[in-house]
Design a protein around this motif. Structure first.
Motif, mmCIF file in Angstrom:
data_model
loop_
_atom_site.group_PDB
_atom_site.id
_atom_site.type_symbol
_atom_site.label_atom_id
_atom_site.label_comp_id
_atom_site.label_asym_id
_atom_site.label_seq_id
_atom_site.Cartn_x
_atom_site.Cartn_y
_atom_site.Cartn_z
ATOM 1 N N ARG A 147 45.459 -14.030 47.764
ATOM 2 C CA ARG A 147 45.769 -12.720 48.352
ATOM 3 C C ARG A 147 44.912 -12.409 49.587
ATOM 4 O O ARG A 147 44.653 -11.254 49.896
ATOM 5 C CB ARG A 147 45.627 -11.613 47.322
ATOM 6 N N ALA A 148 44.506 -13.451 50.293
ATOM 7 C CA ALA A 148 43.737 -13.232 51.523
ATOM 8 C C ALA A 148 44.683 -12.838 52.656
ATOM 9 O O ALA A 148 45.780 -13.372 52.772
ATOM 10 C CB ALA A 148 42.968 -14.487 51.897
ATOM 11 N N PRO A 149 44.281 -11.903 53.510
ATOM 12 C CA PRO A 149 45.138 -11.508 54.641
ATOM 13 C C PRO A 149 45.136 -12.578 55.724
ATOM 14 O O PRO A 149 44.249 -13.435 55.777
ATOM 15 C CB PRO A 149 44.474 -10.218 55.134
ATOM 16 N N ASP A 150 46.114 -12.505 56.594
ATOM 17 C CA ASP A 150 46.161 -13.368 57.773
ATOM 18 C C ASP A 150 45.346 -12.683 58.867
ATOM 19 O O ASP A 150 45.754 -11.649 59.406
ATOM 20 C CB ASP A 150 47.602 -13.567 58.219
ATOM 21 N N VAL A 151 44.192 -13.238 59.175
ATOM 22 C CA VAL A 151 43.296 -12.615 60.158
ATOM 23 C C VAL A 151 43.138 -13.492 61.405
ATOM 24 O O VAL A 151 42.210 -13.306 62.172
ATOM 25 C CB VAL A 151 41.907 -12.327 59.541
ATOM 26 N N LYS A 152 44.060 -14.416 61.583
ATOM 27 C CA LYS A 152 43.923 -15.367 62.693
ATOM 28 C C LYS A 152 43.880 -14.657 64.042
ATOM 29 O O LYS A 152 43.040 -14.963 64.890
ATOM 30 C CB LYS A 152 45.070 -16.378 62.655
ATOM 31 N N LEU A 153 44.781 -13.704 64.255
ATOM 32 C CA LEU A 153 44.815 -13.016 65.545
ATOM 33 C C LEU A 153 43.543 -12.217 65.769
ATOM 34 O O LEU A 153 42.949 -12.257 66.857
ATOM 35 C CB LEU A 153 46.038 -12.101 65.621
ATOM 36 N N ALA A 154 43.109 -11.496 64.740
ATOM 37 C CA ALA A 154 41.885 -10.699 64.867
ATOM 38 C C ALA A 154 40.682 -11.586 65.178
ATOM 39 O O ALA A 154 39.840 -11.239 66.019
ATOM 40 C CB ALA A 154 41.639 -9.903 63.585
#
Length: 384
Positions: free
Chosen positions: A129-136
């Motif tokens: 349930r980890a978010p997608d933080v690639k852009l950040a």
């Protein structure tokens, strides 16, 4: 010596030694003791280990890690005064209150930073349930080509900054247009200092202005909207320059605003030189705090000392700053006036505004007495 971003964190997992790059924007060294933790660890155990200096490398559900961090924060707040049955002895002076507050903030931050999150190459978080933080992460750190470990608290700050960057901050002085702060660049949420720059009459014949310490570029944008044809904005921080460049382009002001990397002043003289330096002479504990805390008032003193040599005849320097440091006993008004006089300057006028941020009315804030008396001022300075 390795920079904080290049240091390595070591731990043992399933009987095998492991390591990864350690990343800390605050420059904190990697924890010496690291224990793998997951959903089976309760908050009391986690808090005890964190207080003892043992970091917890999370291998459980990501959302459970967020809940655990909230539980650690509640325990830290209770320890440092909130919710205690017996109130602590009141500080003797505002200065003592400030130092105790900073000490408590530092201790709390160290404890909460002990909950760690692993990253795989490409900014992927290998947790359920980890978010997608690639852009950040790409916005804040650039390309991610290796595995690393950071604190969950820092990651939350990065995600929050990404949301601020997307939404932007509406600026009344720009007719409600938005300024979009980048990660690590101070957000112009305190509108009173921006409005002072929007409302103060410009010196006659102002066809050029310098904006010293541009940050998000908000003051350059306000000056450009007021009709100044050429603004030269300076900053030493690459994130700030990138942020200001982005905002100038969004507002279609790139023909008026020139951004350059410089320590304080650009070359030459201008009829208007504007500076909003950090307001509090104290040591910052993270990169973004450099917008608030200025050790030994370095930027303020540097601006005043160099201003006269960068003003045209009859030009004005606008110093925009809060007097919070005075109410905290960290810098007396007489010292500021002495620096102005020593720099060969005189005060042409001053306009004050009361802050409207929530802390100014929060009686539970340890620094409430100082914040409630605070004024933000625009000092008009000229050559003596």
């Amino acid at each position: 010596m390795l920079s904080p971003q290049e240091q390595t964190i070591h731990w043992t997992e399933q009987g095998q030694p492991r390591s990864a790059r350690w990343h800390s924007e605050a420059g904190n060294p990697p924890p010496k003791r690291v224990q793998v933790a997951d959903d089976t660890m309760n908050a009391d155990t986690a808090y005890r280990l964190a207080c003892e200096g043992t970091a917890l490398l999370w291998r459980g559900d990501f959302q459970n890690a967020r809940q655990l961090l909230q539980a650690l924060a509640r325990r830290a707040d209770h320890k440092h005064g909130k919710g205690k049955k017996k109130p602590a002895k009141a500080p003797a002076t505002p200065t003592e209150a400030f130092h105790l507050h900073r000490q408590a903030q530092s201790q709390r931050a160290r404890t909460l930073a002990m909950l760690l999150i692993p990253f795989e190459p490409g900014y992927a978080i290998p947790l359920r349930r980890a978010p997608d933080v690639k852009l950040a992460c790409n916005e804040a750190y650039g390309r991610g080509e290796d595995a690393f470990v950071i604190s969950l608290r820092e990651l939350q700050g990065l995600i929050g900054a990404h949301e601020w960057r997307k939404a932007g901050v509406p600026i009344l002085a720009l007719d409600g247009e938005h300024i979009h702060p980048h990660y690590g660049v101070f957000s112009p949420v305190r509108g009173e200092y921006v409005q002072l720059v929007a409302d103060t009459p410009l010196p006659k014949g102002t066809n050029l202005a310098f904006d010293i310490g541009a940050g998000t570029g908000v003051l350059s944008a306000v000056l450009a909207k007021r009709g100044i044809p050429h603004i030269v904005a300076t900053d030493m921080d690459q994130r700030a320059l990138s942020c200001a460049r982005d905002n100038v382009a969004r507002l279609d002001l790139h023909d008026q605003v020139e951004l350059i990397e410089a320590d304080l002043f650009p070359e030459g003289r201008a009829p208007l030189v504007v500076c909003n330096p950090p307001w509090v002479p104290a040591r910052p504990s993270s990169s973004i705090e450099y917008a608030v805390y200025d050790p030994d008032s370095r930027m303020l003193r540097g601006f005043l000392a160099g201003l006269k040599d960068h003003l045209t005849p009859n030009g004005e320097g606008w110093l925009i700053m809060s007097d919070l440091a005075e109410h905290l006993g960290l810098r007396p008004r007489e010292q500021l006036l002495g620096w102005i006089a020593d720099a060969g300057l005189k005060v042409l006028g001053r306009t004050d505004a009361r802050p409207v941020h929530p802390r100014a009315a929060d009686a539970s804030d340890p620094l409430h007495a100082a914040r409630s008396a605070e004024l933000t001022s625009l000092w008009r300075l000229g050559a003596a």
